[in-house]
Design a protein around this motif. Structure first.
Motif, PDB file in Angstrom:
ATOM      1  N   HIS A  35      45.230  39.567  38.380  1.00  0.00           N
ATOM      2  CA  HIS A  35      44.062  40.358  38.607  1.00  0.00           C
ATOM      3  C   HIS A  35      42.972  39.203  38.316  1.00  0.00           C
ATOM      4  CE1 HIS A  35      45.359  44.170  39.095  1.00  0.00           C
ATOM      5  NE2 HIS A  35      46.452  44.030  38.341  1.00  0.00           N
ATOM      6  N   VAL A  37      39.674  40.172  37.818  1.00  0.00           N
ATOM      7  CA  VAL A  37      38.614  40.659  36.561  1.00  0.00           C
ATOM      8  C   VAL A  37      38.932  41.695  35.958  1.00  0.00           C
ATOM      9  CG1 VAL A  37      36.519  39.452  37.587  1.00  0.00           C
ATOM     10  CG2 VAL A  37      37.229  41.826  38.258  1.00  0.00           C
ATOM     11  N   PRO A  39      37.734  45.568  35.099  1.00  0.00           N
ATOM     12  CA  PRO A  39      36.660  46.389  34.971  1.00  0.00           C
ATOM     13  C   PRO A  39      36.974  47.197  33.722  1.00  0.00           C
ATOM     14  CG  PRO A  39      37.944  46.454  37.182  1.00  0.00           C
ATOM     15  CD  PRO A  39      39.001  45.763  36.068  1.00  0.00           C
ATOM     16  N   TYR A  42      38.178  51.230  33.227  1.00  0.00           N
ATOM     17  CA  TYR A  42      38.595  51.609  34.817  1.00  0.00           C
ATOM     18  C   TYR A  42      39.382  52.881  34.617  1.00  0.00           C
ATOM     19  CZ  TYR A  42      43.116  49.367  33.958  1.00  0.00           C
ATOM     20  OH  TYR A  42      44.332  48.882  33.302  1.00  0.00           O
ATOM     21  N   GLU A 130      38.241  49.577  41.009  1.00  0.00           N
ATOM     22  CA  GLU A 130      37.182  49.192  40.410  1.00  0.00           C
ATOM     23  C   GLU A 130      37.037  47.591  40.499  1.00  0.00           C
ATOM     24  OE1 GLU A 130      37.906  52.912  38.205  1.00  0.00           O
ATOM     25  OE2 GLU A 130      39.249  51.285  39.207  1.00  0.00           O
ATOM     26  N   GLU A 131      38.287  46.972  40.524  1.00  0.00           N
ATOM     27  CA  GLU A 131      38.312  45.475  40.711  1.00  0.00           C
ATOM     28  C   GLU A 131      37.863  45.047  42.257  1.00  0.00           C
ATOM     29  OE1 GLU A 131      41.372  41.749  39.959  1.00  0.00           O
ATOM     30  OE2 GLU A 131      42.059  43.851  40.638  1.00  0.00           O
ATOM     31  N   GLU A 133      35.554  46.881  44.041  1.00  0.00           N
ATOM     32  CA  GLU A 133      34.432  47.262  44.053  1.00  0.00           C
ATOM     33  C   GLU A 133      33.593  45.911  43.305  1.00  0.00           C
ATOM     34  OE1 GLU A 133      34.046  50.931  41.936  1.00  0.00           O
ATOM     35  OE2 GLU A 133      34.731  52.176  43.910  1.00  0.00           O
ATOM     36  N   ALA A 134      33.967  45.507  42.183  1.00  0.00           N
ATOM     37  CA  ALA A 134      33.423  44.297  41.428  1.00  0.00           C
ATOM     38  C   ALA A 134      33.317  43.025  42.397  1.00  0.00           C
ATOM     39  CB  ALA A 134      33.966  44.004  40.303  1.00  0.00           C
ATOM     40  N   LEU A 135      34.314  42.853  43.193  1.00  0.00           N
ATOM     41  CA  LEU A 135      34.278  41.732  44.168  1.00  0.00           C
ATOM     42  C   LEU A 135      33.694  42.035  45.610  1.00  0.00           C
ATOM     43  CD1 LEU A 135      37.776  40.510  42.861  1.00  0.00           C
ATOM     44  CD2 LEU A 135      35.571  39.352  42.484  1.00  0.00           C
ATOM     45  N   TYR A 139      37.836  48.881  49.664  1.00  0.00           N
ATOM     46  CA  TYR A 139      39.359  49.426  48.967  1.00  0.00           C
ATOM     47  C   TYR A 139      40.009  50.268  49.953  1.00  0.00           C
ATOM     48  CZ  TYR A 139      42.405  51.719  45.692  1.00  0.00           C
ATOM     49  OH  TYR A 139      43.779  52.008  44.860  1.00  0.00           O
TER      50      TYR A 139
END
Length: 302
Positions: A35, A37, A39, A42, A130-131, A133-135, A139
């Motif tokens: 993984h 990051v 989140p 989450y 959420e990972e 979305e952060a990057l 999705y």
């Protein structure tokens, strides 16, 4: 039967020590999960949540929590390649839709060379919204992006110029390398779409989580049926985790026709112990499993 190690939640230096010790002990492969990051807070659930597969997860801990030690698998496995010569090094799995495919192809090509062709690329579509979305990665289209990214990566590794025009990427005449290289692609996931993708696009399949033997066999039969229906033919390797280094459990997988099984590394390389104790634990597990240790060959000494 080949027995490998599945690794997650580990320090980078500890991973390098493990790779060296695993090769010495006779383990066939080392698979590192990913993984990018955490989140915080989450709400996404892993696809195996609520199943017997989840119940057999090491320590039944969350897959990503604030204490989890995350590594970049391609960088970390490059360090492992520098201190080993025989053991197969694998991503288990790399979240390909989080990356531009040409960047991933370049990094994988580099690691293929550093490891003298010992790399196996385990890939998957991912599950942690959420990972993504952060990057800044889409999705909902991740499965289709995975399939198209693999098409681009294989074209890039084919050697010479190539062109790609797809749903997500439009690439004019490009070249990543002059000479072709072959990187085996093992596709993870237990869902029906994941099994179909593996059958159609992969060189093999890697069961997600740690399913019971009957569940692993049921999933294996489904992916092989899809392979017979839509696959290109040729060798197709199958991998499943067995949890701990229980010789009886490993024997049951062998008797059921499995050629490759993986043991969770934290069961045989105890976190928090000193290096001598870890190496002793790993060597004892290897002996119990009937693995044959081999002397170090031409690498940087410990």
């Amino acid at each position: 039967m080949q027995v490998g190690l599945s690794v997650y939640n580990i320090d980078a230096g500890d991973l390098v020590d493990l790779a060296r010790a695993a090769e010495d002990a006779g383990f066939a492969s080392l698979w590192l999960g990913e993984h990018v990051v955490l989140p915080v807070g989450y709400s996404s659930e892993h696809p195996t949540t609520g199943t017997r597969t989840a119940a057999r997860r090491p320590h039944r801990q969350p897959i990503v929590d604030p204490a989890t030690k995350l590594l970049d698998p391609l960088v970390a496995l490059a360090a492992c390649a520098a201190v080993t010569r025989r053991i197969t090094l694998a991503t288990g799995i790399l979240l390909v839709p989080l990356r531009p495919p040409l960047l991933a192809a370049r990094m994988v090509h580099t690691l293929h060379g550093l490891s003298a062709g010992r790399l196996v690329l385990g890939v998957g579509a991912g599950w942690l919204r959420e990972e993504f979305e952060a990057l800044g990665a889409p999705y909902d289209s991740r499965g289709r992006r995975l399939a198209e990214s693999l098409q681009i990566m294989r074209a890039a590794w084919g050697g010479g110029p190539f062109v790609h025009r797809g749903e997500f990427f439009q690439l004019e005449r490009l070249q990543l390398c002059e000479q072709p290289v072959h990187v085996p692609v093992i596709m993870g996931g237990n869902s029906d779409p994941a099994l179909r993708r593996a059958a159609r696009l992969g060189d093999g399949w890697f069961a997600s989580g740690t399913p019971e033997l009957d569940e692993a066999c049921r999933l294996r039969e489904r992916v092989l049926a899809y392979r017979a229906e839509m696959g290109p033919g040729g060798p197709f390797r199958l991998f499943a985790r067995v949890g701990g280094a229980d010789p009886d459990a490993v024997e049951r997988y062998r008797a059921a026709g499995w050629d490759h099984v993986l043991v969770w590394a934290d069961r045989v390389w105890p976190p928090g112990s000193d290096l001598e104790a870890k190496r002793a634990s790993l060597a004892a597990a290897a002996r119990a499993l009937g693995l044959v240790p081999e002397p170090p060959v031409g690498r940087v000494p410990a």
